[in-house]
Enzyme design. Sequence first.
Site, PDB file in Angstrom:
ATOM      1  CB  CYS A 127      -0.897  -0.105   1.367  1.00 33.18           C
ATOM      2  SG  CYS A 127      -2.313   1.017   1.365  1.00 33.18           S
ATOM      3  CB  CYS A 128       3.673   2.331   2.081  1.00 35.24           C
ATOM      4  SG  CYS A 128       2.377   2.505   3.545  1.00 35.24           S
ATOM      5  CB  CYS A 209      -2.541   6.728   5.574  1.00 41.65           C
ATOM      6  SG  CYS A 209      -1.345   6.786   4.065  1.00 41.65           S
ATOM      7  CB  CYS A 212      -1.232   2.599   8.501  1.00 34.61           C
ATOM      8  SG  CYS A 212      -2.176   1.233   7.165  1.00 34.61           S
ATOM      9  CB  CYS A 235       5.745   4.725   4.746  1.00 38.01           C
ATOM     10  SG  CYS A 235       7.060   6.167   3.641  1.00 38.01           S
TER      11      CYS A 235
END
Lengths: 427, 550
Positions: A127-128, A209, A212, A235
Amino acid sequence: MQHSLIQPQKPDPIRAMGIIALNGMFDEHDAEGVIRKAAELFGDKLAVVSSFGADSVALLHLVSLVNPDLPVFFLDTGMHFPETRAHVEVLKARLGLSDVRTLVPDSRDLVRFDPDGTLWEGDPDSCCHIRKTEPLNAALEGFSAWITGRKRFQTAERGVLPHFELTSDDRIKVNPLAYWAEADVAAHKSDHDLPEHPLFSEGFTSIGCAPCTSAIGEGEDARAGRWRGFNKAECGIHFDVSGEIAPPQIREAPMLFKKGRFVTDPFKPLGENANLKGVRYVHVPLSKVKDNLDAIRQNPHPLGLLIEASDRVEDVAEDLDRFSSVAVSFPAFGDGRGYSTARLLRERYGYRGEIRAVGDVLTDQIGFMARCGFDAFAVANDATKKALEKGELAEISVYMQPVGLTEVPVGTRPFLRKPAEPVARRP
Amino acid sequence: MYRYDEFDLGFVSGRVGQFRDQVNRRIAGELTEEQFRPLRLMNGLYLQLHAYMLRVCVPYGTMNAVQLRKLAHIARKYDRGYGHFTTRQNIQFNWPRLQDVPDILEELSDVEMHAIQTSGNCIRNVTTDQFAGAAADEIIDPRPVAEIIRQWSSLHPEFTFLPRKFKIAITGAPQDRAAIRFHDIGLMAQENAAGEVGWMVYVGGGMGRTPMIGKRIRDFVPHEDLLAYLESVLRVYNRYGRRDNKYKARIKILVHEEGLATLREQVNSEFEEVKGGVLTLPEEELARIRAYFAPPQFALSDDRFDLAALKREDAGFARFVEHNSHPHRHEGYTSLTISLKPVGGVPGDATAEQMEVVADLAERFSFNELRVSHEQNLVLPHVAIRDVRAVYDVLNAHGLAEANVGQISDMITCPGLDYCALANARSIPIAQELAKRFGTAERQAEIGPLKLNISGCINACGHHHVGHIGVLGVEKKGTELYQLTLGGDASENASIGEILGPGIVAEAVPDAVERLVQTYLGLRKAKDESFISAVKRVGPEPFREAYLAA
């Protein structure tokens, strides 16, 4: 995703020597001096990267003192708190930052890897990667150096951070606040009456974010609220000092084939010293489960179980329901013990979660595996990947014998052989 | 016999198409030999010393004339005009070209044959008594159950990657002609106190470098539970059989190392779980399969052989009747064995022409039925006694009337170093020399029943362990040597032969066998005390002395 699999070039040793010299030039707390030197050295090839998080204001303030027109990259992941977006506008106005550039993820990546916006849940690294690393890599094209707000005290990995750092992509990362302590940041904010991030007062000491990030409790590290429960501290935009962290998408050798397509695997390898009470999305070896039953039972997160070929599934029969995924290992193509294990899981113990085949998983086995109860396949073999992608499975189309609980409806002849459904087209 | 239904047809033709693609990829270089190996082995294709070898399955040794003609056609078109029948009741072609193999498999599928599971670490062809469905002493015809086991074991998803190959033999008669105690699982039909027929189960038999006699693991398993029981044994073996050493991976080693009691306990607890599940075989399913094996429409007849009269009229024919016929359960009929062991020939080989002759005979005189025996002979199972003479005349005209079944020249012989990549020594030339020495009618009449088996290496494909006399090829410092064993027996009185002494050179083998035979002739109590009975009575010592006396 335009990442090359080729190793990044090794930094030029002469430049590396220069970096060492640069690092000796400044007093540890002379953040402004470091920024001025960077601006002098790199001119318009210098950028700032900021999360506009809890502490960002300190660095941005110092940057604005040196040159408020420096480009400042803000990674808009699409997952930020609304408070963060508001904070960006407040700081732009207050500090006179004239060139804040918002970087957004490639929409094609989002469609491909995170169509439903839940990638963070199982695979925060990926995702990062698509939301931060990729956009930043693209934005940094043409820049020689960038300024970050990282500090040594934040994490163990950052404990060796220098002012100037040569990364494996042959850029220089400038860390003016490397030696600042938490108190230094607080003092700087207060001395200059800088605006706080709206969430700071609610216990958010490090803000990324929304999904998280969580508030921290008494005595926790400042970054403890980041990726809480995951074995993750960075990240991905901050490669370590030696530049060894590769982007996650590329690191993931086996791909998970499930329900007819390749999907992002939420499960990660289990770290050696991981705390079994707190880990999530890892397959814990059966022997470890046996030895740490209490920790496993207390762990509130999604967990998997790894059954090696020589393990006996009977040994953890009572706890099977606790696992959302069971990985059954095939140490070699010809080692068929896993087939029995899978059948026992499904037929004897009524296990209904994911059973995935890991290890030496080849095309010709997948039809057999599916019949024994496997519904996911971690595939590392290229030919097998290709065959699965194309839907070309070397499998039989009819069954000669009943296997499992569901293949033959109750009351029918055992030899009522049933045509096989191709694995690739299963719903 | 069994006829394919749509499932069998789809199953087999699907495999042919798949393998054709794999062969094409291999020829195009997309697959390395290493990648191709497991794929070809799934389809019975071995790489031998000189060429590929294709092993075609003859399920439980049963086939019809059309199938044998197809094998003849394949021998002629794709091979060198002959095929080799094996101790697993299969047939091997020794010279196919790789690019032809998919065509061969396709031709085979036209006659409901295939090569699936004739190699690899899976459940192999289920073998049985070559006189199944015909023998006078049979309790039941084992073939319906063999067919059911065939179906259950065909590409069984759980048992296709076993520690090692797995062989099942089944007999419906108390006289064991299928060597069931030398198989991973042996099944022998039993009648229980209630008069129901079921199966006594032996486990852990085998030959190879560690010969073992199968041990009785269960006295009685009813038909309906047989598959559940087999699945239990296979599951225990699949999970706990050794995988660290290919020579210790057969179930016989598991039985040996864990002990029969432990294994029985494991199997029983597994059986308790799976019993009564989907594998329970309903009577109507058994009846459905059994219908395929319904006895042919035998004619009513009280014909019998009058051997004494025959001997006066035609000694050759009389010898054929005496040795090559087997008592049939239906009056007026007999089962005829066609020996593939002519003196000077290659044991088990049949030419395309011979296969066609036998196929014709099967059609004309044996209700279109044929068998392959594990002694590598062919059998016409249902011949009317009044037709035997006609059959004999045809056989005789084609060099197929060798009257030596059960005699010293009816040897089981592996291909040996002439073909096999594993062999240490040649087998076929030894067999040929021995046949020359002992193969005359007079000598064999004098010696009586004697099984002599030859293996070219310790893997024992020639079943030397169960030869009354066994010959084992070994290699010592680059020389082919042969060890002799004594007292092996594949029958219900199973025993493993003992090695008599140090290896000897090929040229010395006929003399050494001669000394053993002479010893027997000297010590037998009467002419009807067979070689093996005499050996079991007096023990090996006199023979050992004779062997070492050279």
